[in-house]
Write a protein that holds these residues in place. Structure first.
Motif, PDB file in Angstrom:
ATOM      1  N   MET A  86       0.804  -1.343   0.052  1.00  0.00           N
ATOM      2  CA  MET A  86      -0.085   0.220  -0.044  1.00  0.00           C
ATOM      3  C   MET A  86       0.828   1.162  -0.135  1.00  0.00           C
ATOM      4  O   MET A  86       0.625   2.253  -0.566  1.00  0.00           O
ATOM      5  CB  MET A  86      -0.763   0.006   1.227  1.00  0.00           C
ATOM      6  CG  MET A  86      -1.956  -1.194   1.355  1.00  0.00           C
ATOM      7  SD  MET A  86      -3.371  -0.859   0.592  1.00  0.00           S
ATOM      8  CE  MET A  86      -4.093   0.373   1.401  1.00  0.00           C
ATOM      9  N   CYS A 144      -8.031  -3.617   8.112  1.00  0.00           N
ATOM     10  CA  CYS A 144      -8.194  -3.483   6.704  1.00  0.00           C
ATOM     11  C   CYS A 144      -8.861  -2.041   6.794  1.00  0.00           C
ATOM     12  O   CYS A 144      -8.742  -1.329   5.852  1.00  0.00           O
ATOM     13  CB  CYS A 144      -9.278  -4.443   6.096  1.00  0.00           C
ATOM     14  SG  CYS A 144      -8.454  -6.055   5.895  1.00  0.00           S
ATOM     15  N   LEU A 148      -7.370   0.986   4.773  1.00  0.00           N
ATOM     16  CA  LEU A 148      -8.200   1.784   3.498  1.00  0.00           C
ATOM     17  C   LEU A 148      -8.523   3.255   3.844  1.00  0.00           C
ATOM     18  O   LEU A 148      -8.412   4.089   3.117  1.00  0.00           O
ATOM     19  CB  LEU A 148      -9.522   1.053   3.329  1.00  0.00           C
ATOM     20  CG  LEU A 148     -10.171   0.969   2.022  1.00  0.00           C
ATOM     21  CD1 LEU A 148      -9.169   0.961   1.038  1.00  0.00           C
ATOM     22  CD2 LEU A 148     -11.642   0.459   1.852  1.00  0.00           C
TER      23      LEU A 148
ATOM     24  N   ARG B 105      -3.847  -0.684  -4.609  1.00  0.00           N
ATOM     25  CA  ARG B 105      -3.711  -0.553  -3.261  1.00  0.00           C
ATOM     26  C   ARG B 105      -5.179  -0.929  -2.425  1.00  0.00           C
ATOM     27  O   ARG B 105      -5.096  -1.482  -1.721  1.00  0.00           O
ATOM     28  CB  ARG B 105      -3.388   1.117  -2.976  1.00  0.00           C
ATOM     29  CG  ARG B 105      -1.900   1.390  -3.355  1.00  0.00           C
ATOM     30  CD  ARG B 105      -1.867   2.650  -3.561  1.00  0.00           C
ATOM     31  NE  ARG B 105      -1.785   3.248  -2.146  1.00  0.00           N
ATOM     32  CZ  ARG B 105      -1.149   4.317  -1.513  1.00  0.00           C
ATOM     33  NH1 ARG B 105      -0.048   4.731  -2.335  1.00  0.00           N
ATOM     34  NH2 ARG B 105      -1.362   4.825  -0.568  1.00  0.00           N
ATOM     35  N   ARG B 106      -6.239  -0.477  -3.258  1.00  0.00           N
ATOM     36  CA  ARG B 106      -7.562  -0.516  -2.370  1.00  0.00           C
ATOM     37  C   ARG B 106      -7.717  -2.199  -2.913  1.00  0.00           C
ATOM     38  O   ARG B 106      -8.542  -2.712  -1.819  1.00  0.00           O
ATOM     39  CB  ARG B 106      -8.406   0.416  -3.245  1.00  0.00           C
ATOM     40  CG  ARG B 106      -8.448   1.855  -2.598  1.00  0.00           C
ATOM     41  CD  ARG B 106      -9.325   2.559  -3.501  1.00  0.00           C
ATOM     42  NE  ARG B 106      -8.879   4.124  -3.336  1.00  0.00           N
ATOM     43  CZ  ARG B 106      -9.072   5.023  -4.062  1.00  0.00           C
ATOM     44  NH1 ARG B 106      -9.354   4.920  -5.206  1.00  0.00           N
ATOM     45  NH2 ARG B 106      -8.836   6.139  -3.546  1.00  0.00           N
ATOM     46  N   VAL B 108      -5.811  -4.584  -2.874  1.00  0.00           N
ATOM     47  CA  VAL B 108      -5.261  -5.438  -1.803  1.00  0.00           C
ATOM     48  C   VAL B 108      -6.298  -5.591  -0.587  1.00  0.00           C
ATOM     49  O   VAL B 108      -6.412  -6.641  -0.212  1.00  0.00           O
ATOM     50  CB  VAL B 108      -3.728  -4.799  -1.413  1.00  0.00           C
ATOM     51  CG1 VAL B 108      -3.091  -5.640  -0.145  1.00  0.00           C
ATOM     52  CG2 VAL B 108      -2.895  -5.043  -2.838  1.00  0.00           C
ATOM     53  N   ILE B 109      -6.472  -4.329  -0.200  1.00  0.00           N
ATOM     54  CA  ILE B 109      -7.251  -4.280   1.210  1.00  0.00           C
ATOM     55  C   ILE B 109      -8.527  -4.707   1.038  1.00  0.00           C
ATOM     56  O   ILE B 109      -9.130  -5.359   1.834  1.00  0.00           O
ATOM     57  CB  ILE B 109      -7.412  -2.899   1.646  1.00  0.00           C
ATOM     58  CG1 ILE B 109      -5.972  -2.519   1.974  1.00  0.00           C
ATOM     59  CG2 ILE B 109      -8.171  -2.793   3.013  1.00  0.00           C
ATOM     60  CD1 ILE B 109      -5.177  -3.188   3.167  1.00  0.00           C
ATOM     61  N   CYS B 110      -9.345  -4.435   0.065  1.00  0.00           N
ATOM     62  CA  CYS B 110     -10.698  -5.218  -0.304  1.00  0.00           C
ATOM     63  C   CYS B 110     -10.460  -6.664  -0.350  1.00  0.00           C
ATOM     64  O   CYS B 110     -11.521  -7.182   0.117  1.00  0.00           O
ATOM     65  CB  CYS B 110     -11.270  -4.582  -1.392  1.00  0.00           C
ATOM     66  SG  CYS B 110     -11.703  -2.868  -1.245  1.00  0.00           S
TER      67      CYS B 110
END
Lengths: 331, 331
Positions: A86, A144, A148, B105-106, B108-110
């Motif tokens: 990230m 998470c 985010l 990036r998003r 990965v987290i989702c």
């Protein structure tokens, strides 16, 4: 002391060995990347918290606490691997990050592998029914959310202190809470005391993150063991900067226009008291955490270890100059 | 039929509703991205498998199967989100991928959020002890291994059929096995029969992936509902190409030298029988799967649903021309 009952030192060594075992027994392909992590693990602050919280009146620790401690350290490793993707981070704990060394694609999967390894570890506890209130997935979801929300606020120079605290509460403090909670459930049943443990963990986590944010503006890379003075350049807005922009709106305007170099901001954050303010905020949480710790009236050894964890997480304004990674538990 | 006992249609609708509930009840920030997925979910082939396998002699299904079916679909969604990052994919199920639309990036987290949502779902089963042999984290690790091995073999034009089958066995077939196994454990206890269910699931998954690999060389993007003819360009070497390179080493040499355009390879794969060979390989697994299905001697409705899943996963050489996404259960 039964076979499953350990003292703190033995339980800690067992936890380290267990994490290494998981990392080194991964399939060859994964191990290529995860073995990289065994040589660099931090000081296991979360594991220490689990084990200390799990100590009974005689100072002995049930083996289930080792399982939780190892699982939480593995989960933490997983979040670091994804977190570095990230943030596009190059350094962590003094060595190159997995994503920098092996690429983002591999880092995504290695993070997933570590996450599942953490869950597999959890399944090893003796009596699952006893721990049904410990919802690991809920904590993962909180982390998470924090990650985010931080990502969404990249380059948001108007980020408020309130929102920022909400981010670190999830991103960092949630896993600290989980550590204290897990340890407590191993040795306690009293709901009221469990709440105190959780509060102590949550506050310690916030202090830990606030101190970490100060490092970015106080230390050089060598003493911090990771990239520093990089938060701002990567658009990560932390409390020292929020405070500085609040006091000097003209700086915020220049940042918004892309006309504020990182080096100048660094000077300004130090001069305007952004770092001191952050330390003072940490101090407020330190006082709340100390209250929770006192209310728990622990036996001497347990109290000492948890006090040490709290003290090392916190590093007040006075100590700024002597901040070395050896002095502090690595994040 | 008790309150917890459902027929197939009701159980299926309940599963869909449950997955949507999880996606839509995510915190606002996550929902921004996950709601994108609710409108595009596939035909829930894995959920169908869980539910069908969970049917008892009277055709009724315990509610725990709905929990497993929803959890496996959520887990599958999580792997797709991360898989699309790995492959840098732009389209999935006819819409833009999360990583393309919102960034890596998003995504990965989702993906992490969805993975933890799947685990949270699993915790809802009635009697956890009954399912202690179902190790979700082990299947996640297998999927990670498959993904990673595929990634390591990107642009490896010497990839063998043996290695390739090892990759898809983990990447795709593991979750199919998990689906059949989970359903079976809900309604059966007999070890020997459980092994047959797992085998049936494993083979169906391999067939599914082989057919999917053919689509990349047979269909246009519209009928496939996703990017096609992109595997080769992204360095993903699948069986149709392995077969073609085996038969025409001069093509492999040109590919290695970076002198084989995708369009020419496409023609050659069709001409040299690479697609047919892949369908034939799928057929061998189809026969093995059919044997397992027969050996299980299911009641009529259960047998029919599982036969339909197998048939729709498989699409033999004769059907090549009429391959439409409507005809086939989306992956």
């Amino acid at each position: 002391m039964t076979e499953l009952s350990l003292n703190f030192g033995t339980a800690f060594e067992k936890t380290r060995a267990e994490v290494d075992r998981v990392l080194l027994s991964a399939p060859l392909l994964i191990r290529t990347y995860t073995s990289h992590l065994t040589f660099t693990h931090g000081k296991f602050v979360r594991a220490r918290a689990v084990l200390a919280c799990a100590m009974d009146e005689k100072g002995s620790i049930h083996n289930d606490a080792v399982v939780f401690a190892a699982a939480i350290e593995l989960l933490h490793l997983a979040t670091l691997v994804h977190d570095d993707i990230m943030d596009d981070a190059a350094m962590r704990r003094g060595v190159e990050t997995l994503q920098k060394k092996f690429g983002k694609r591999r880092a995504v999967i290695c993070g997933d592998y570590l996450l599942s390894a953490a869950l597999k570890e959890l399944a090893q506890v003796e009596d699952t029914d006893k721990y049904k209130d410990l919802d690991a997935s809920d904590y993962v979801q909180q982390i998470c959310m924090g990650e985010l929300r931080q990502s969404e606020n990249n380059f948001n120079y108007n980020l408020s202190m309130f929102c920022y605290l909400g981010i670190i509460n999830r991103k960092t403090a949630a896993l600290f809470e989980a550590s204290y909670f897990a340890g407590a459930v191993v040795c306690e049943q009293d709901e009221k005391r469990l709440r105190l443990y959780r509060r102590l963990g949550r506050y310690t986590g916030i202090i830990f993150q606030l101190t970490d944010d100060c490092i970015d503006y106080e230390c050089d890379a060598k003493s911090a063991g990771k990239s520093v003075q990089s938060d701002y350049e990567q658009g990560v807005i932390t409390l020292p900067v929020i405070h500085t922009f609040h006091n000097k709106p003209e700086l915020k305007k220049r940042a918004e226009a892309g006309e504020l170099p990182a080096k100048e901001l660094l000077d300004q954050v130090k001069k305007s008291g952004g770092v001191d303010f952050t330390h003072q905020t940490a101090k407020r949480y330190y006082e709340k955490a100390s209250e929770a710790l006192e209310a728990l009236r622990f036996p001497r050894q347990k109290a000492e270890i948890l006090k040490e964890l709290l003290d090392k997480s916190y590093c007040g304004p006075g100590k700024t100059g002597i901040f070395r990674s050896d002095d502090r538990l690595n994040i």
